[in-house]
Design a protein around this motif. Structure first.
Motif, short mmCIF file in Angstrom:
data_model
loop_
_atom_site.label_atom_id
_atom_site.label_comp_id
_atom_site.label_asym_id
_atom_site.label_seq_id
_atom_site.Cartn_x
_atom_site.Cartn_y
_atom_site.Cartn_z
N GLY A 190 0.99 -0.90 0.18
CA GLY A 190 0.31 -0.01 -0.26
C GLY A 190 1.15 1.63 -0.01
O GLY A 190 0.28 1.97 0.69
N GLY A 191 1.89 1.51 0.14
CA GLY A 191 2.93 2.26 -1.06
C GLY A 191 2.29 3.07 -1.74
O GLY A 191 1.35 3.43 -2.82
N MET A 192 3.02 4.16 -2.63
CA MET A 192 2.90 4.92 -3.03
C MET A 192 2.36 4.33 -4.16
O MET A 192 1.71 4.82 -5.02
N ALA A 193 3.13 3.70 -5.10
CA ALA A 193 2.98 2.82 -6.01
C ALA A 193 1.25 2.09 -6.30
O ALA A 193 0.70 2.01 -7.25
N GLY A 194 1.68 1.04 -5.26
CA GLY A 194 0.55 0.02 -4.67
C GLY A 194 -1.21 1.07 -4.63
O GLY A 194 -1.96 0.83 -5.29
N ALA A 195 -1.48 2.77 -3.74
CA ALA A 195 -1.98 2.79 -3.41
C ALA A 195 -2.33 3.67 -4.95
O ALA A 195 -4.17 3.92 -5.05
N THR A 196 -1.74 4.41 -5.28
CA THR A 196 -1.92 4.98 -6.94
C THR A 196 -2.67 3.99 -7.32
O THR A 196 -3.78 4.12 -8.07
N ALA A 197 -1.86 2.73 -7.83
CA ALA A 197 -2.82 1.96 -8.79
C ALA A 197 -4.28 1.46 -8.24
O ALA A 197 -5.34 1.60 -8.76
N ALA A 198 -4.67 1.12 -7.13
CA ALA A 198 -5.28 1.13 -6.40
C ALA A 198 -6.86 2.07 -6.54
O ALA A 198 -7.62 1.33 -7.17
N CYS A 199 -5.67 3.21 -6.53
CA CYS A 199 -7.15 4.61 -6.61
C CYS A 199 -7.13 4.67 -8.34
O CYS A 199 -8.81 4.86 -8.62
N ALA A 200 -6.24 4.13 -8.94
CA ALA A 200 -6.95 4.91 -10.26
C ALA A 200 -7.64 3.33 -10.67
O ALA A 200 -8.85 3.50 -11.58
N LEU A 201 -7.69 1.95 -10.77
CA LEU A 201 -8.93 1.04 -10.32
C LEU A 201 -9.82 0.82 -10.59
O LEU A 201 -10.91 1.12 -10.71
N ALA A 202 -10.15 2.11 -8.58
CA ALA A 202 -11.40 1.92 -8.61
C ALA A 202 -12.20 3.11 -9.10
O ALA A 202 -13.05 2.55 -9.45
N HIS A 203 -11.70 4.24 -9.50
CA HIS A 203 -11.95 4.93 -10.19
C HIS A 203 -12.23 4.78 -11.16
O HIS A 203 -13.22 5.30 -11.75
N GLY A 204 -11.94 3.43 -11.67
CA GLY A 204 -12.16 3.23 -13.05
C GLY A 204 -13.87 1.52 -13.11
O GLY A 204 -13.35 1.64 -14.07
N GLY A 205 -14.12 1.97 -11.83
CA GLY A 205 -15.15 1.21 -11.52
C GLY A 205 -14.54 -0.72 -10.88
O GLY A 205 -15.32 -0.97 -10.95
N VAL A 206 -13.17 -0.76 -11.35
CA VAL A 206 -12.43 -2.13 -10.54
C VAL A 206 -12.47 -2.52 -9.76
O VAL A 206 -12.28 -1.70 -8.81
N LYS A 207 -13.28 -3.66 -9.09
CA LYS A 207 -13.49 -4.22 -7.82
C LYS A 207 -12.18 -4.04 -6.93
O LYS A 207 -11.82 -5.29 -7.83
N VAL A 208 -10.90 -3.58 -6.59
CA VAL A 208 -9.69 -4.00 -6.39
C VAL A 208 -9.15 -3.86 -4.72
O VAL A 208 -10.32 -3.61 -3.62
N ALA A 209 -8.82 -4.72 -4.10
CA ALA A 209 -8.60 -5.35 -2.47
C ALA A 209 -6.81 -4.86 -2.91
O ALA A 209 -6.10 -5.06 -3.27
N ALA A 249 19.14 11.17 -9.45
CA ALA A 249 17.98 12.20 -9.57
C ALA A 249 16.32 12.08 -9.34
O ALA A 249 15.44 12.44 -9.88
N GLY A 250 16.11 11.21 -8.35
CA GLY A 250 15.10 11.33 -7.25
C GLY A 250 13.58 10.68 -8.20
O GLY A 250 12.70 10.82 -7.91
N GLN A 251 14.15 9.63 -9.37
CA GLN A 251 13.50 8.95 -10.34
C GLN A 251 12.50 8.02 -9.53
O GLN A 251 11.50 7.41 -10.61
N GLY A 252 13.16 7.26 -8.90
CA GLY A 252 12.16 6.04 -8.52
C GLY A 252 10.94 5.94 -8.02
O GLY A 252 9.97 5.22 -8.58
N ALA A 253 10.62 6.52 -6.96
CA ALA A 253 9.01 6.95 -7.43
C ALA A 253 8.64 7.31 -7.77
O ALA A 253 7.15 6.67 -8.71
N ASN A 254 8.91 7.43 -9.06
CA ASN A 254 8.38 8.80 -10.39
C ASN A 254 7.79 7.36 -11.25
O ASN A 254 7.21 7.13 -11.94
N ALA A 255 8.86 6.75 -10.98
CA ALA A 255 8.46 5.82 -11.96
C ALA A 255 7.77 4.39 -11.59
O ALA A 255 6.77 3.63 -12.97
N GLY A 256 7.92 4.44 -10.45
CA GLY A 256 7.08 3.62 -9.12
C GLY A 256 5.42 4.08 -10.01
O GLY A 256 4.34 3.68 -10.51
N LEU A 257 5.22 5.19 -10.04
CA LEU A 257 3.91 5.87 -10.35
C LEU A 257 3.63 5.69 -11.74
O LEU A 257 2.21 5.25 -12.34
N LEU A 258 3.86 6.08 -12.63
CA LEU A 258 4.36 5.82 -14.17
C LEU A 258 3.87 4.55 -14.22
O LEU A 258 2.57 3.50 -15.10
#
Length: 406
Positions: A12-31, A298-307
């Motif tokens: 449930g960190g940045m990448a996982g929680a972002t993916a969950a939010c995006a999927l849920a906005h799309g109506g996907v049933k996500v845990a 260059a601080g790109q690790g978190a940004n790559a995960g969000l992508l």
């Protein structure tokens, strides 16, 4: 009897929680599953020792999934300039948002702020459920689903399982996916410091013999430092008292922010170059640090995960809208092709830069500083590097362009 979802995300960190939010906005049933209940409130005036430099592309993603307002409320710091110095060779680079179409180059955000805002948003989305204080003990596969067995005996199942459980991913190990990489024998020493001079909404970075020292601006006027050192040096610096540490830091900074007045708690994290040999398996995908770990210079690790999160959410929603199964090898291959190449280019770039700045022979030092000054004096090159650093490059997920994917 297993609880049924369309997608299960573990981590449930940045990448996982972002993916969950995006999927849920799309109506996907996500845990969304996590071993801890993320921190949502903290004492006024405290600062997370871990921060991320989020690009414009990452901001676009977080705005579209509904997390950005909560992040702004808790506190983010826009940086409008970036200044990079070669301490040994004298080369300099200056990137200014005035040379772009944006009012800032990016934002420095405490990791806990991003995660808390994402979890707040998840609580408002009907098709999302968050399970905390749970660990996955086993993964199984049958003809119609992948089953996730929890350590408390519960059984969940989904068409797709996404692992976002970090660089030491337990799920990646369960799936037998191998990683390739090496230890840099460096550590990133982090702390929050108070400086004599204002940070001027600028991200400062000074390349030293052991690695770069970065001062990242915070909203309260302090700076978060990320100091790349040999691992043995970092261990010694952690053991110093505050006064001695501040003296070492002030010397290393070259006086760019004046005297170092105070430092908060310090920690150091080992640095690695690591990537998964493959990002997918049957009804399974890796995102974020579970798939790749890069040097933080260059601080790109978190940004790559969000992508990664934005890309897989877009593909899941598209596949679902086309009424195709999420087990489709075409869908999984599309995700891997889309993200693996981009991540490897970024990782290799960070690796090469890190190695170049460890060279101390005068000819190499002279060439790299001359190269920095050439870029700094060439508007076209500066624009290219500016856009790339802001995450505004080709083949971005729709969320990263500020467009909904649902």
């Amino acid at each position: 009897m297993a609880d049924r979802y369309e997608v299960i995300i573990v981590g449930g960190g940045m990448a996982g929680a972002t993916a969950a939010c995006a999927l849920a906005h799309g109506g996907v049933k996500v845990a969304l599953l996590d071993g801890h209940n993320p921190e949502r409130k903290w004492p006024a005036g405290s600062v997370d020792i871990r921060v991320s430099a989020l690009t414009k592309a990452s901001q676009n993603i977080l705005e579209r999934v509904g997390a950005w307002p909560g992040m702004m409320q808790r506190g983010v710091c826009a940086y409008r300039d970036m200044r990079v110095f070669d301490a040994r060779g004298g080369g300099e680079l200056h990137f200014d948002c005035a040379d772009t179409d944006s009012s800032e180059l990016g934002h420095i955000v405490e990791n806990r702020v991003t995660v808390a805002a994402l979890w707040d948003e998840l609580a408002t989305l009907p098709s999302a459920i968050c399970l905390t204080s749970v660990l996955v003990s086993e993964l199984q596969l049958d003809a119609k689903a992948r089953q996730v067995k929890l350590d408390d005996g519960r059984l969940l199942e989904a068409e797709l399982v996404i692992a976002a459980d970090g660089s030491e991913s337990a799920l990646r190990t369960m799936m037998g996916i191998e990683v390739t990489g090496w230890d840099y024998h460096q550590s990133g020493l982090v702390a929050t410091v108070t400086t004599e001079k204002s940070h001027q909404a600028t991200a400062w970075q000074r390349f030293l013999d052991e690695g770069p020292l970065a001062f990242l601006p915070l909203k309260n006027g302090q700076c978060s430092i990320v100091w790349t050192l040999k691992s043995e040096t970092a261990k010694k610096y952690l053991a110093l008292n505050d006064e001695d540490f501040l003296q070492m830091l002030e010397k290393a900074s070259g006086g760019i922010l004046g005297k170092m007045l105070a430092a908060g708690p310090r920690a150091a994290f080992p640095l690695r170059f690591q990537y998964a040999r493959r990002y997918t398996d049957k009804r399974f995908a890796l995102i974020g640090d579970a798939a790749h770990v890069m040097h933080p210079l260059a601080g790109q690790g978190a940004n790559a995960g969000l992508l990664d999160a934005a890309a897989i959410a877009e593909l899941v929603i598209k596949t679902r809208q086309e009424r195709r199964p999420l087990s489709s090898s075409r869908f999984l291959r599309s995700y891997e092709r889309w993200r693996k190449g981009d991540n490897l280019v970024m990782m290799a770039s960070m690796d090469v830069i890190n190695k170049i700045y460890q060279l101390t022979l005068p000819p190499f030092v002279g060439m790299r500083s001359a190269g920095m000054n050439r870029v700094n004096d060439t508007a076209l090159l500066k624009t290219y590097f500016n856009q790339y650093a802001m995450g505004l490059r080709e083949d971005l997920p729709r969320l990263a362009k500020g467009q909904a994917c649902w």
